[in-house]
Design an enzyme around this catalytic site. Structure first.
Site, PDB file in Angstrom:
ATOM      1  CB  CYS A  81     140.131  85.704  36.850  1.00 26.19           C
ATOM      2  SG  CYS A  81     139.299  86.826  35.677  1.00 26.19           S
ATOM      3  CG  HIS A 189     138.867  81.920  34.288  1.00 27.62           C
ATOM      4  ND1 HIS A 189     138.411  81.989  35.586  1.00 27.62           N
ATOM      5  CD2 HIS A 189     138.524  83.095  33.692  1.00 27.62           C
ATOM      6  CE1 HIS A 189     137.814  83.162  35.767  1.00 27.62           C
ATOM      7  NE2 HIS A 189     137.869  83.844  34.643  1.00 27.62           N
ATOM      8  CD  GLU A 191     138.683  78.601  36.672  1.00 26.92           C
ATOM      9  OE1 GLU A 191     137.921  79.570  36.772  1.00 26.92           O
ATOM     10  OE2 GLU A 191     139.933  78.710  36.656  1.00 26.92           O
TER      11      GLU A 191
END
Length: 208
Positions: A81, A189, A191
């Site tokens: 990001c 992202h 994650e």
């Protein structure tokens, strides 16, 4: 098991990044320690919020030096990001220009789109030869949260193998990921991207 440091410089989803990289198969430490970050098998540079604030925090822990030294030695780095955005030359937010790490040419600026932030799931267009997106279908979606991005890729051809650039679109095309030798980065992202993000992280770990 490879050792990965998630760089703690005061910005980013540190714990979610830590958990996701650990689930992908690494031994993960969250730290701002210079030597630990420099010597780990892999370094993850997360980032959320404003470009200028992230660069200030990064410089506060000598993060730009860590990144530069690691890359000079061919040691892998993954930006996520705003952690990707700060790898470019400059960021422009609210009329203020801030110098980035300048690992890649280009300017991070506000995306031209009817709705901002760009928040939610979106597909990407990855190039042939990609490692990060290996094994994923073209219609795979990833989770984005941002209003700024790199709208043009301006790196001139040179003596080295050109980076692999992945694109996405929200109002206009923007850079969604870059693979450049030991330096990789994603605007989305991983994650927060479920199984698809886990594959991207596992693919990155395979390069360590």
């Amino acid at each position: 098991m490879k050792n990965v440091v998630v760089l703690d410089y005061g910005s980013g989803n540190l714990r979610s990044a830590e958990r996701a990289v650990a689930r992908a198969g690494a031994d993960v430490t969250v730290t701002a320690d210079f030597d630990a970050a420099l010597n780990a098998d892999g370094l993850v540079v997360p980032g959320v919020g404003a470009f200028a604030a992230c660069m200030s925090g990064l410089r506060g822990v000598r993060g730009e030096q860590i990144i530069g030294r690691r890359l000079a030695g061919g040691r892998p780095v993954l930006g996520i990001c705003v952690g990707m955005q700060i790898l470019f030359e400059k960021g422009v937010e609210h009329g203020i220009t801030t110098d980035g790490c300048a690992e890649w040419p280009g300017v991070v600026e506000r995306i031209e789109a009817p709705i901002l932030p760009h928040m939610g799931w979106n597909t990407v267009e990855s190039p042939e030869g990609t490692v990060l997106f290996a094994g994923l279908d073209p219609d795979t979606r990833f989770y984005f949260v941002h209003s700024y991005g790199v709208r043009r890729w301006d790196m001139p051809p040179g003596r080295f193998t050109p980076p692999l650039v992945t694109w996405s679109e929200h109002g206009e095309r923007f850079v969604a990921a870059v693979e450049n030798g030991p330096l990789s980065a994603t605007q989305f992202h991983p994650e927060k991207s479920g199984d698809a993000g886990a594959v991207v992280l596992k693919n990155w770990l395979s390069t360590l």
